[in-house]
Enzyme design. Structure first.
Site, PDB file in Angstrom:
ATOM      1  N   GLU A 160      -9.543  -1.647   5.391  1.00 40.61           N
ATOM      2  CA  GLU A 160     -10.255  -1.581   6.707  1.00 40.61           C
ATOM      3  C   GLU A 160     -11.340  -2.610   7.089  1.00 40.61           C
ATOM      4  O   GLU A 160     -12.049  -2.954   5.979  1.00 40.61           O
ATOM      5  CB  GLU A 160     -10.773  -0.106   6.846  1.00 40.61           C
ATOM      6  CG  GLU A 160      -9.600   0.904   6.675  1.00 40.61           C
ATOM      7  CD  GLU A 160      -8.675   1.160   8.128  1.00 40.61           C
ATOM      8  OE1 GLU A 160      -8.649   0.231   8.811  1.00 40.61           O
ATOM      9  OE2 GLU A 160      -7.771   1.965   7.809  1.00 40.61           O
ATOM     10  N   ASP A 177       0.786  -1.281  -0.131  1.00 40.64           N
ATOM     11  CA  ASP A 177      -0.017  -0.035  -0.035  1.00 40.64           C
ATOM     12  C   ASP A 177       0.782   1.397   0.046  1.00 40.64           C
ATOM     13  O   ASP A 177       1.886   1.098   0.032  1.00 40.64           O
ATOM     14  CB  ASP A 177      -1.119   0.127   1.349  1.00 40.64           C
ATOM     15  CG  ASP A 177      -0.274  -0.478   2.347  1.00 40.64           C
ATOM     16  OD1 ASP A 177       1.007  -0.462   2.543  1.00 40.64           O
ATOM     17  OD2 ASP A 177      -1.061  -0.803   3.327  1.00 40.64           O
TER      18      ASP A 177
HETATM   19  C1  F6R Z   1       1.169  -1.375   6.435  1.00 41.72           C
HETATM   20  C2  F6R Z   1       0.034  -2.136   6.321  1.00 41.72           C
HETATM   21  C3  F6R Z   1      -0.705  -1.971   7.475  1.00 41.72           C
HETATM   22  C4  F6R Z   1       0.240  -2.382   8.811  1.00 41.72           C
HETATM   23  C5  F6R Z   1      -0.867  -2.297  10.058  1.00 41.72           C
HETATM   24  C6  F6R Z   1       0.050  -2.636  11.442  1.00 41.72           C
HETATM   25  O1  F6R Z   1       1.971  -1.743   4.817  1.00 41.72           O
HETATM   26  O2  F6R Z   1      -0.455  -2.781   5.489  1.00 41.72           O
HETATM   27  O3  F6R Z   1      -1.792  -2.941   7.438  1.00 41.72           O
HETATM   28  O4  F6R Z   1       0.432  -3.670   8.565  1.00 41.72           O
HETATM   29  O5  F6R Z   1      -1.493  -1.087  10.162  1.00 41.72           O
HETATM   30  O6  F6R Z   1       0.873  -1.482  11.463  1.00 41.72           O
HETATM   31  P1  F6R Z   1       1.907  -1.661  12.521  1.00 41.72           P
HETATM   32  O7  F6R Z   1       2.921  -2.713  12.199  1.00 41.72           O
HETATM   33  O8  F6R Z   1       2.718  -0.322  12.597  1.00 41.72           O
HETATM   34  O9  F6R Z   1       1.328  -2.094  13.903  1.00 41.72           O
END
Ligand code: F6R
Length: 242
Positions: free
Chosen positions: A143, A67
């Site tokens: 989401e 993304d």
């Molecule tokens: C980022 C992504 C998001 C994160 C998720 C967890 O490329 O795809 O879905 O993997 O928001 O984020 P962290 O690792 O910062 O808790």
């Protein structure tokens, strides 16, 4: 589903890097799907160490990121382009022309999303997709409420995600991106293998739902139960509600 529970973040990072390195060693021209966020940083650090100390070779590897924020140029220090080069690509011998990250500044976003899907297909799909997990059950920027068959597209970010992300934009909600380009749930599920990482108590509820189900678009990560080759790699805190 293979569920691996390690003691802490460092251990999941090392184990995750071992899994990725195993795939590259077996198939040097592997197609890897990468994620951003805080969770995979340790894994990327370990891959860099393996490259420098053990000669892990990325020269034939192709990468696709999940993304990117809409409206941020690659040079912006909060863009996912910037993140990937800073945390991984600048330190390994990946070929720049083999790196694919959605373009948040594309003139025609829908066209760009279709192009991205075609590129993945032209490379015969993703061999291993690394995934982080949102506390609200999102994967990539799919989401709650995202269609489980969705493809790469523009997505409005959840209010909670915008709030969470605002810490990277001087706690200013106005400046925090509200849209992202993201691989769809359907796109992710077509990867040959999935490796979902989660660490810390904040992820414990989402991990419980992801592993125990029921499968629901309100927690898109639950769909990984349907994949034949899903590995969930978590630490004790993330596993604490299982
Ligand atoms: C980022 C992504 C998001 C994160 C998720 C967890 O490329 O795809 O879905 O993997 O928001 O984020 P962290 O690792 O910062 O808790």
């Amino acid at each position: 589903m293979l569920i691996i529970i390690k003691n802490n973040y460092d251990e999941i990072s090392d184990e995750g890097a071992k899994i990725v390195a195993g795939i590259i060693r077996k198939k040097p021209d592997s197609v890897l799907g990468f994620a951003t966020g805080s969770t995979p940083i340790g894994l990327y650090k370990e891959l860099i160490r393996m490259h420098k100390e053990e000669g892990l070779d990325f020269s034939k590897v192709t990468t696709f990121n999940l993304d990117e924020y809409v409206g941020l140029p690659p040079s912006h220090n909060q863009s996912y382009h910037y993140f990937m080069w800073k945390n991984l690509f600048n330190h390994i011998n990946v070929n720049k022309s083999n790196v694919y990250i959605p373009m948040g500044m594309a003139d025609d976003i829908n066209d760009h999303c279709e192009w991205y899907e075609r590129k993945i297909q032209q490379h015969c799909g993703i061999d291993l997709q690394i995934l982080g997990l949102g506390a609200n059950g999102h994967i990539a920027f799919n989401e709650p409420g995202s269609s489980l068959g969705s493809r790469t597209r523009i997505k409005t970010l959840d209010e909670k995600t915008i709030k969470d992300n605002s810490r990277f934009f001087n706690n200013n909600i106005e400046d925090t991106p509200k849209f992202a380009i993201t691989m769809g749930v359907g796109t992710i599920m077509e990867a040959k293998k999935l490796l979902l990482l989660a660490s810390g108590i904040k992820k414990a509820n989402a991990i419980k739902a992801t592993i125990r189900g029921p499968i629901t678009a309100m927690l898109p990560a639950t769909i990984v139960q349907m994949h034949q080759f899903t590995t969930i790699l978590i630490d004790r805190e993330a596993a604490s509600k299982l």
